[in-house]
Design a protein around this motif. Structure first.
Motif, PDB file in Angstrom:
ATOM      1  N   GLN A 122       4.432   5.411  -5.302  1.00  0.00           N
ATOM      2  CA  GLN A 122       4.327   5.498  -6.944  1.00  0.00           C
ATOM      3  C   GLN A 122       3.419   6.514  -7.512  1.00  0.00           C
ATOM      4  OE1 GLN A 122       6.719   3.429  -8.508  1.00  0.00           O
ATOM      5  NE2 GLN A 122       6.099   4.537 -10.545  1.00  0.00           N
ATOM      6  N   GLU A 123       2.206   6.467  -7.002  1.00  0.00           N
ATOM      7  CA  GLU A 123       1.153   7.453  -7.341  1.00  0.00           C
ATOM      8  C   GLU A 123       1.503   9.129  -7.387  1.00  0.00           C
ATOM      9  OE1 GLU A 123      -2.667   6.873  -5.621  1.00  0.00           O
ATOM     10  OE2 GLU A 123      -2.618   4.602  -6.181  1.00  0.00           O
ATOM     11  N   THR A 124       2.225   9.016  -6.158  1.00  0.00           N
ATOM     12  CA  THR A 124       2.813  10.535  -6.031  1.00  0.00           C
ATOM     13  C   THR A 124       3.722  10.797  -7.067  1.00  0.00           C
ATOM     14  OG1 THR A 124       2.436  10.289  -3.624  1.00  0.00           O
ATOM     15  CG2 THR A 124       4.112  11.869  -4.442  1.00  0.00           C
ATOM     16  N   LEU A 125       4.714   9.947  -7.335  1.00  0.00           N
ATOM     17  CA  LEU A 125       5.822  10.179  -8.174  1.00  0.00           C
ATOM     18  C   LEU A 125       5.327  10.167  -9.896  1.00  0.00           C
ATOM     19  CD1 LEU A 125       8.467   7.937  -6.981  1.00  0.00           C
ATOM     20  CD2 LEU A 125       8.332  10.207  -6.710  1.00  0.00           C
TER      21      LEU A 125
ATOM     22  N   ALA B  17       0.972  -1.154   0.056  1.00  0.00           N
ATOM     23  CA  ALA B  17      -0.169   0.149  -0.066  1.00  0.00           C
ATOM     24  C   ALA B  17       0.772   1.085  -0.082  1.00  0.00           C
ATOM     25  CB  ALA B  17      -0.930  -0.047   1.168  1.00  0.00           C
ATOM     26  N   ALA B  18       1.957   1.293   0.826  1.00  0.00           N
ATOM     27  CA  ALA B  18       2.611   2.555   0.845  1.00  0.00           C
ATOM     28  C   ALA B  18       3.624   2.556  -0.350  1.00  0.00           C
ATOM     29  CB  ALA B  18       3.658   2.221   1.926  1.00  0.00           C
TER      30      ALA B  18
END
Length: 129
Positions: free
Chosen positions: A26-29, A20-21
């Motif tokens: 990955q979504e943030t980047l 999950a982290a």
């Protein structure tokens, strides 16, 4: 995995993230807004007067969140105590927990472990005499 270059004990280390982290990072980047922002930082604030982006300051947001929910005596740092205790209760070894938390000695790690009494009692009840 995440490589932490700057840590509070000045020793770089690599830590394993849960799925999950890792997905959140990955979504943030991959956020499209990041494509136009030139920064090595994962979490950053607005540019200063000099145009340089610096690490995001979390403290003002943390204070505001605590006020909104009516919690006074709680520090973000308290979450580290809870996480370390949970890791131990989940069955991770001291060495595994210290690899995640970054504690260099078992003595320091032990200061962070606060086991829940009810968990200890339930384990004792399961013992066969």
């Amino acid at each position: 995995m995440v490589r932490l270059q700057e840590t509070k004990n000045h020793t770089a280390r690599t830590i394993q993230l849960g799925r999950a982290a890792a997905m959140l990072f990955q979504e943030t980047l991959e956020n499209p807004e990041r494509l136009v922002i030139d920064s090595e930082l994962v979490f950053f604030g607005n540019p200063g007067r000099d145009g340089v982006r610096r690490p995001y300051h979390f403290a003002p947001l943390w204070r505001r969140l605590k006020q909104q929910v009516g919690i006074e005596d709680f520090r973000f740092y308290d979450l580290q105590y809870k996480a370390v205790s949970w890791f131990v209760e989940l069955g991770l070894s001291d060495q595994e927990v210290s690899a995640i938390s970054g504690h260099k000695s078992m003595q320091m790690l032990q200061r962070y472990i606060h086991l829940r009494t009810e968990n200890l009692f339930s384990k004792l009840d399961k013992l066969q005499y």
